[in-house]
Design an enzyme around this catalytic site. Sequence first.
Site, PDB file in Angstrom:
ATOM      1  CB  ALA A  94     -35.383   6.376  -1.271  1.00 34.33           C
TER       2      ALA A  94
ATOM      3  CB  ILE B 217     -33.941  15.021  -3.992  1.00 37.02           C
ATOM      4  CG1 ILE B 217     -33.615  16.504  -3.787  1.00 37.02           C
ATOM      5  CG2 ILE B 217     -33.245  14.479  -5.231  1.00 37.02           C
ATOM      6  CD1 ILE B 217     -32.144  16.796  -3.565  1.00 37.02           C
TER       7      ILE B 217
ATOM      8  CB  VAL C 201     -27.140  14.483  -4.462  1.00 34.12           C
ATOM      9  CG1 VAL C 201     -28.064  15.688  -4.581  1.00 34.12           C
ATOM     10  CG2 VAL C 201     -26.919  13.851  -5.832  1.00 34.12           C
TER      11      VAL C 201
ATOM     12  CG  ASP D 288     -24.433  24.230  -8.689  1.00 31.14           C
ATOM     13  OD1 ASP D 288     -25.157  24.891  -7.948  1.00 31.14           O
ATOM     14  OD2 ASP D 288     -23.893  23.157  -8.348  1.00 31.14           O
TER      15      ASP D 288
ATOM     16  CG  HIS E 176     -23.020  21.877  -4.714  1.00 30.52           C
ATOM     17  ND1 HIS E 176     -23.819  22.479  -5.646  1.00 30.52           N
ATOM     18  CD2 HIS E 176     -23.829  21.610  -3.656  1.00 30.52           C
ATOM     19  CE1 HIS E 176     -25.052  22.568  -5.191  1.00 30.52           C
ATOM     20  NE2 HIS E 176     -25.083  22.045  -3.981  1.00 30.52           N
TER      21      HIS E 176
HETATM   22  P1  NAI Z   1     -35.100  15.969   2.488  1.00 32.48           P
HETATM   23  O1  NAI Z   1     -34.820  16.393   3.875  1.00 32.48           O
HETATM   24  O2  NAI Z   1     -36.440  16.174   1.898  1.00 32.48           O
HETATM   25  O3  NAI Z   1     -34.796  14.392   2.358  1.00 32.48           O
HETATM   26  C1  NAI Z   1     -33.652  13.819   2.873  1.00 32.48           C
HETATM   27  C2  NAI Z   1     -33.987  12.389   3.217  1.00 32.48           C
HETATM   28  O4  NAI Z   1     -32.775  11.756   3.608  1.00 32.48           O
HETATM   29  C3  NAI Z   1     -34.975  12.236   4.371  1.00 32.48           C
HETATM   30  O5  NAI Z   1     -36.049  11.421   3.953  1.00 32.48           O
HETATM   31  C4  NAI Z   1     -34.133  11.562   5.461  1.00 32.48           C
HETATM   32  O6  NAI Z   1     -34.908  10.658   6.235  1.00 32.48           O
HETATM   33  C5  NAI Z   1     -33.079  10.861   4.640  1.00 32.48           C
HETATM   34  N1  NAI Z   1     -31.839  10.550   5.366  1.00 32.48           N
HETATM   35  C6  NAI Z   1     -31.208  11.312   6.299  1.00 32.48           C
HETATM   36  N2  NAI Z   1     -30.110  10.673   6.739  1.00 32.48           N
HETATM   37  C7  NAI Z   1     -30.044   9.499   6.080  1.00 32.48           C
HETATM   38  C8  NAI Z   1     -29.158   8.402   6.110  1.00 32.48           C
HETATM   39  N3  NAI Z   1     -28.118   8.378   6.961  1.00 32.48           N
HETATM   40  N4  NAI Z   1     -29.381   7.347   5.289  1.00 32.48           N
HETATM   41  C9  NAI Z   1     -30.447   7.344   4.463  1.00 32.48           C
HETATM   42  N5  NAI Z   1     -31.332   8.354   4.401  1.00 32.48           N
HETATM   43  C10 NAI Z   1     -31.135   9.424   5.179  1.00 32.48           C
HETATM   44  O7  NAI Z   1     -33.959  16.646   1.594  1.00 32.48           O
HETATM   45  P2  NAI Z   1     -33.895  16.787  -0.003  1.00 32.48           P
HETATM   46  O8  NAI Z   1     -34.559  18.040  -0.426  1.00 32.48           O
HETATM   47  O9  NAI Z   1     -34.324  15.517  -0.629  1.00 32.48           O
HETATM   48  O10 NAI Z   1     -32.321  17.020  -0.207  1.00 32.48           O
HETATM   49  C11 NAI Z   1     -31.380  16.007   0.095  1.00 32.48           C
HETATM   50  C12 NAI Z   1     -29.967  16.566   0.090  1.00 32.48           C
HETATM   51  O11 NAI Z   1     -29.612  17.029  -1.202  1.00 32.48           O
HETATM   52  C13 NAI Z   1     -29.747  17.754   1.022  1.00 32.48           C
HETATM   53  O12 NAI Z   1     -28.504  17.552   1.703  1.00 32.48           O
HETATM   54  C14 NAI Z   1     -29.609  18.924   0.086  1.00 32.48           C
HETATM   55  O13 NAI Z   1     -28.799  19.942   0.633  1.00 32.48           O
HETATM   56  C15 NAI Z   1     -28.928  18.263  -1.087  1.00 32.48           C
HETATM   57  N6  NAI Z   1     -29.020  18.976  -2.362  1.00 32.48           N
HETATM   58  C16 NAI Z   1     -27.921  18.980  -3.170  1.00 32.48           C
HETATM   59  C17 NAI Z   1     -27.930  19.594  -4.404  1.00 32.48           C
HETATM   60  C18 NAI Z   1     -26.722  19.585  -5.280  1.00 32.48           C
HETATM   61  O14 NAI Z   1     -26.769  20.264  -6.323  1.00 32.48           O
HETATM   62  N7  NAI Z   1     -25.637  18.885  -4.994  1.00 32.48           N
HETATM   63  C19 NAI Z   1     -29.133  20.278  -4.880  1.00 32.48           C
HETATM   64  C20 NAI Z   1     -30.259  20.203  -3.975  1.00 32.48           C
HETATM   65  C21 NAI Z   1     -30.191  19.567  -2.761  1.00 32.48           C
END
Ligand code: NAI
Length: 326
Positions: A12, A16, A129, A159, A187
């Site tokens: 959170a 994202i 996601v 996508d 994806h």
């Molecule tokens: P980010 O790195 O900015 O944020 C991720 C957050 O998740 C961090 O605050 C981190 O502390 C937290 N986190 C890590 N492990 C955790 C856990 N075990 N429990 C709870 N929180 C945890 O990354 P962002 O940009 O927010 O992206 C998040 C994910 O979404 C990435 O894996 C990215 O590849 C994926 N993504 C998927 C898309 C889709 O279309 N399916 C599109 C864009 C991103």
Amino acid sequence: SKQPIRVAVTGAAGNIGYALLFRIASGAMFGPDQPVALNLIEIPPALDALKGVVMELDDCAFPLLKDVVATTDMDEGFKDVNWALLVGSVPRKAGMERSDLLGINGKVFTGQGKAIGANAAADVRVLVVGNPCNTNCLIAMNNAEGVPNDRFFAMTMLDENRAKTQLAQKAGVDVTEVSNMTIWGNHSATQYPDFYSAKIGGKSAAEVIDDEAWLKDTFIPDVQTRGAAIIKARGASSAASAANGIVDSVRALTTPTAPGDTFSMCLCSDGSYATPEGLIISFPCRSDGQKIEIVKGIELNTFSRTKFDASVQELSEEREAVKDLI
Ligand code: NAI
């Protein structure tokens, strides 16, 4: 007055999350008459940042936001939630193989699946996601005791939205003219955005655009690699459009699909289109507001079938790599 819908968001405090939470709280996800409660889940290093996000949610004074829980404890975080949006995951770092990433995140999604099974509301639905989202979803689904498989989804809506706009811009029409835009498969860079079954103004997009070379050699790779192009341009990943994709995904699942249209969603295969049962695969779907169905009978020509099969093959290999976790 209506009971709030309780929504858990993992990761959170991430990028994202920062784009997503305010839209959920404003009513964009469940509508302007539906109160919401947020359960924000993070890992300890991000807890201070999460506190800041909670302060900002407070400072919006959202009329629909009835409660906020911020926690690093998964049992507390998934307690009584109606929706679990699993956004957080460990990003791939330099020198990390795809199999390493699958293993690290595999452990995370095993634990989250168990905690959802043990704590969530009886009607919980889960949208994954965090990448690799299809296989993370597969792991969560197989570890969430008592939660039916048809409650689990992974996101290809971003996508789909990317593909719709590319087709609309090429054809010189409004994006609302593009329908039936199916992303088939995983994806990942192997996903297949199907321009044959997509429609522009009700006709096949392939016929309307009438430029197979562009569709095959520019459109497909542009959609597949759009995330990397945004990182290159912006120096940061596509967080706002991903958050928008999450809002659109939940709306697509919870509101009736327009007549004749479909949306893209990864869900547990029932063997449709001769795919392996139990894999989390992106298909053309419809919703009646509650129940989700895979739309059958869409014709796949040899080109489409080859692309789809290659992406499903990748998903089979991912499942093989995490077989000890499911
Ligand atoms: P980010 O790195 O900015 O944020 C991720 C957050 O998740 C961090 O605050 C981190 O502390 C937290 N986190 C890590 N492990 C955790 C856990 N075990 N429990 C709870 N929180 C945890 O990354 P962002 O940009 O927010 O992206 C998040 C994910 O979404 C990435 O894996 C990215 O590849 C994926 N993504 C998927 C898309 C889709 O279309 N399916 C599109 C864009 C991103």
